[in-house]
Design a protein around this motif. Structure first.
Motif, PDB file in Angstrom:
ATOM      1  N   UNK A  98     -54.806   8.536  53.352  1.00 49.20           N
ATOM      2  CA  UNK A  98     -53.919   7.690  54.129  1.00 49.20           C
ATOM      3  C   UNK A  98     -52.614   7.432  53.380  1.00 49.20           C
ATOM      4  N   UNK A  99     -51.549   7.275  54.154  1.00 53.81           N
ATOM      5  CA  UNK A  99     -50.232   7.003  53.584  1.00 53.81           C
ATOM      6  C   UNK A  99     -50.292   5.806  52.633  1.00 53.81           C
ATOM      7  N   UNK A 100     -50.997   4.771  53.018  1.00 48.53           N
ATOM      8  CA  UNK A 100     -51.031   3.549  52.217  1.00 48.53           C
ATOM      9  C   UNK A 100     -51.563   3.796  50.815  1.00 48.53           C
ATOM     10  N   UNK A 101     -52.462   4.784  50.666  1.00 44.54           N
ATOM     11  CA  UNK A 101     -53.054   5.051  49.355  1.00 44.54           C
ATOM     12  C   UNK A 101     -52.094   5.762  48.414  1.00 44.54           C
ATOM     13  N   UNK A 102     -50.940   6.209  48.933  1.00 44.78           N
ATOM     14  CA  UNK A 102     -49.980   6.927  48.104  1.00 44.78           C
ATOM     15  C   UNK A 102     -49.129   5.996  47.264  1.00 44.78           C
ATOM     16  N   UNK A 103     -49.027   4.747  47.655  1.00 43.18           N
ATOM     17  CA  UNK A 103     -48.110   3.847  46.970  1.00 43.18           C
ATOM     18  C   UNK A 103     -48.544   3.605  45.538  1.00 43.18           C
ATOM     19  N   UNK A 104     -47.586   3.481  44.613  1.00 38.82           N
ATOM     20  CA  UNK A 104     -47.935   3.306  43.205  1.00 38.82           C
ATOM     21  C   UNK A 104     -48.728   2.029  42.980  1.00 38.82           C
ATOM     22  N   UNK A 105     -49.750   2.072  42.131  1.00 35.84           N
ATOM     23  CA  UNK A 105     -50.499   0.863  41.807  1.00 35.84           C
ATOM     24  C   UNK A 105     -49.594  -0.153  41.115  1.00 35.84           C
ATOM     25  N   UNK A 106     -49.954  -1.398  41.207  1.00 35.11           N
ATOM     26  CA  UNK A 106     -49.189  -2.462  40.564  1.00 35.11           C
ATOM     27  C   UNK A 106     -49.053  -2.177  39.080  1.00 35.11           C
ATOM     28  N   UNK A 107     -47.837  -2.353  38.561  1.00 37.42           N
ATOM     29  CA  UNK A 107     -47.588  -2.115  37.148  1.00 37.42           C
ATOM     30  C   UNK A 107     -47.061  -0.734  36.837  1.00 37.42           C
ATOM     31  N   UNK A 108     -47.034   0.178  37.836  1.00 41.34           N
ATOM     32  CA  UNK A 108     -46.487   1.519  37.617  1.00 41.34           C
ATOM     33  C   UNK A 108     -44.969   1.424  37.466  1.00 41.34           C
ATOM     34  N   UNK A 109     -44.431   2.066  36.422  1.00 43.19           N
ATOM     35  CA  UNK A 109     -42.988   2.048  36.230  1.00 43.19           C
ATOM     36  C   UNK A 109     -42.339   3.065  37.151  1.00 43.19           C
ATOM     37  N   UNK A 110     -41.597   2.566  38.122  1.00 53.25           N
ATOM     38  CA  UNK A 110     -40.901   3.395  39.103  1.00 53.25           C
ATOM     39  C   UNK A 110     -39.421   3.072  39.013  1.00 53.25           C
ATOM     40  N   UNK A 111     -38.595   4.112  39.044  1.00 52.34           N
ATOM     41  CA  UNK A 111     -37.153   3.932  38.862  1.00 52.34           C
ATOM     42  C   UNK A 111     -36.412   3.645  40.156  1.00 52.34           C
ATOM     43  N   UNK A 112     -37.124   3.271  41.178  1.00 54.01           N
ATOM     44  CA  UNK A 112     -36.521   2.996  42.469  1.00 54.01           C
ATOM     45  C   UNK A 112     -37.192   3.812  43.556  1.00 54.01           C
ATOM     46  N   UNK A 113     -37.025   3.373  44.802  1.00 48.98           N
ATOM     47  CA  UNK A 113     -37.640   4.046  45.948  1.00 48.98           C
ATOM     48  C   UNK A 113     -36.540   4.461  46.912  1.00 48.98           C
ATOM     49  N   UNK A 114     -36.554   5.728  47.300  1.00 50.73           N
ATOM     50  CA  UNK A 114     -35.609   6.264  48.277  1.00 50.73           C
ATOM     51  C   UNK A 114     -36.414   6.715  49.490  1.00 50.73           C
ATOM     52  N   UNK A 115     -35.979   6.301  50.667  1.00 51.82           N
ATOM     53  CA  UNK A 115     -36.735   6.631  51.875  1.00 51.82           C
ATOM     54  C   UNK A 115     -35.788   6.913  53.037  1.00 51.82           C
ATOM     55  N   UNK A 116     -36.180   7.865  53.868  1.00 52.81           N
ATOM     56  CA  UNK A 116     -35.493   8.125  55.137  1.00 52.81           C
ATOM     57  C   UNK A 116     -36.581   8.267  56.186  1.00 52.81           C
ATOM     58  N   UNK A 117     -36.660   7.288  57.073  1.00 50.36           N
ATOM     59  CA  UNK A 117     -37.736   7.228  58.065  1.00 50.36           C
ATOM     60  C   UNK A 117     -37.128   6.793  59.389  1.00 50.36           C
ATOM     61  N   UNK A 118     -37.395   7.542  60.433  1.00 52.32           N
ATOM     62  CA  UNK A 118     -36.728   7.304  61.705  1.00 52.32           C
ATOM     63  C   UNK A 118     -37.152   5.982  62.352  1.00 52.32           C
TER      64      UNK A 118
END
Length: 451
Positions: free
Chosen positions: A12-32
């Motif tokens: 599922x899409x929801x399971x793709x999100x980074x777990x809490x505490x994951x270092x992410x440099x930002x999120x870029x999204x394009x969704x209609x």
């Protein structure tokens, strides 16, 4: 790579999100299309990720006004939404440092959970192995520069609410005719030969501008750093090394939170009106430290001198693999990257896990044995970057080595190259990597985090 097809394969899409505490440099999204029932926004807010999202605008209310309102309300929390008229149909989310989803799922409850959707998730490692990250950078760069994209405002939300009410009260052709009259942004026919300039030229120009801007900022800090030198730092330590380790200490002791998040964008919003004031405050904190806050003395005494010695002009081409491994082990960006690689990629598919110390010799051996498309060894490439031209064109050679396919070595990217150059030639250029830029941005300087 994972196929994401919801109930078809229980991915599922929801399971793709980074777990809490994951270092992410930002999120870029394009969704209609979107409603306010999914967790993407919540995940970004919880983990202090900056979100830049492009969504569709038209007369059919493609994005629920309630979701648009939540985006606008959270601009102060580094949530930024732009709208593209009529022609956006993409479904892509890139968590930078974690991975990307590309598929059919919109930002809706049904698309995330009950619809039969298909998409793929590529980890950050897979993106770099395939050079897909370059194509993603180009895609989002074009969205950033798209003149038809416009920022979300309260007026647009109010308009979409009115159109939604109208569409509930009407049917058929009358519904579309009246809805179109309510829209404030004209219909758009889409792209047509959007930009004929080669993508490589645009990326190079962008890299040069960002490099020079970052260099100017670091030079400014270097001009002040000796006035704030802690007692445990020798006056002989190069200024650029001092700046780098000041930024290192600041990022890991001030920006990093107890829940392992790094809200550098929130710090940027707080400090952007007076970066010099934020800098002086943190330099005073740095000077007051009686001991190194996070092992900066090891960098000054061991790691940086080791790289400087190994990559000296008269030695670099004669390094053996163990000496080259010492360079990798002394480079922050490389140490950070190697821990993300699969054991199979490092030539050990027979084991499930390896420590960083076990991984670095494997990476060193892998790089040492390879040649790039120009026939260079990794040491010949780095000799070219360091000594193959004028000092003021160092940025260009760094760009070539890190970005151009003929020069590149997989898993020795531009962050590692730009950092190691600063350790090797501190009188010419500072070490620069992703952490450098995030720390500078946290201080309020308008630098781009990504190289």
């Amino acid at each position: 790579m994972r196929l994401v097809a919801n109930g078809i394969n229980n991915e599922f899409f929801a399971s793709l999100m980074p777990p809490s505490g994951t270092e992410v440099d930002g999120v870029l999204a394009a969704i209609a299309y979107g409603d306010d029932k999914t967790k993407l926004l919540e995940n970004c807010l919880t983990n202090h990720y900056r979100l830049d999202i492009w969504m569709r605008y038209d007369h059919t209310v493609p994005v629920a006004p309630s979701l648009l309102s939540r985006f606008l309300k959270n601009e102060k929390n580094n949530i930024f939404c732009k709208l593209i008229p009529d022609m956006l149909h993409a479904k892509i989310v890139w968590w930078r440092g974690h991975g990307v989803y590309i598929g059919s799922a919109n930002l809706t409850d049904r698309a995330w959970y009950s619809n039969i959707e298909t998409g793929i998730f590529l980890s950050e490692e897979e993106l770099y192995e395939s050079d897909m990250h370059l194509q993603l950078e180009e895609f989002f760069e074009k969205l950033v520069n798209l003149d038809k994209a416009f920022p979300l405002t309260q007026e647009i939300i109010d308009e979409q609410i009115e159109i939604a009410k109208l569409r509930k009260a009407t049917r058929g052709s009358e519904q579309d005719e009246l809805s179109k009259k309510k829209r404030s942004v004209p219909e758009w026919g889409g792209l047509n030969n959007y930009d004929k300039k080669p993508a490589t030229d645009r990326r190079k120009e962008k890299f040069k501008a960002e490099w020079l801007e970052t260099l100017s900022t670091i030079r400014n800090i270097a001009s002040q750093i000796n006035d704030f030198r802690p007692s445990w730092i020798s006056p002989e330590i190069p200024k650029y090394w001092q700046v780098d380790q000041f930024l290192h200490a600041y990022y890991y002791n001030k920006v990093k939170q107890t829940n392992n998040t790094y809200p550098f964008e929130e710090y940027y919003q707080s400090n952007k009106s007076n970066p010099q004031g934020a800098l002086i405050e943190m330099l005073q904190w740095w000077k007051s430290q009686p001991t190194p806050p996070s092992d900066e003395d090891h960098t000054f005494d061991v790691s940086a001198p080791a790289i400087c010695k190994a990559f000296a002009k008269d030695k670099i081409l004669n390094l053996n693999v163990d000496e080259f491994c010492t360079v990798l082990s002394s480079t922050h960006a490389t140490r950070d990257h190697v821990i993300k690689l699969s054991t199979a990629k490092l030539g050990r598919p027979d084991v499930k896990s390896l420590t960083r110390g076990e991984r670095l010799p494997l990476l060193a051996d892998m790089l040492y044995q390879k040649q790039n498309k120009k026939g260079q060894s990794i040491l010949e490439l780095m000799y070219y970057v360091l000594y193959g031209g004028k000092a003021d064109l160092m940025w260009e050679r760094i760009y070539e080595a890190g970005k151009l396919p003929d020069y590149q070595f997989g898993h020795y990217g531009i962050n590692s190259i730009a950092e190691v150059v600063g350790w090797a030639l501190p009188e010419i250029t500072p070490p620069i990597n992703g952490r450098t830029n995030k720390a500078l941005r946290a201080l309020g300087y308008p630098v781009n985090v990504y190289m």
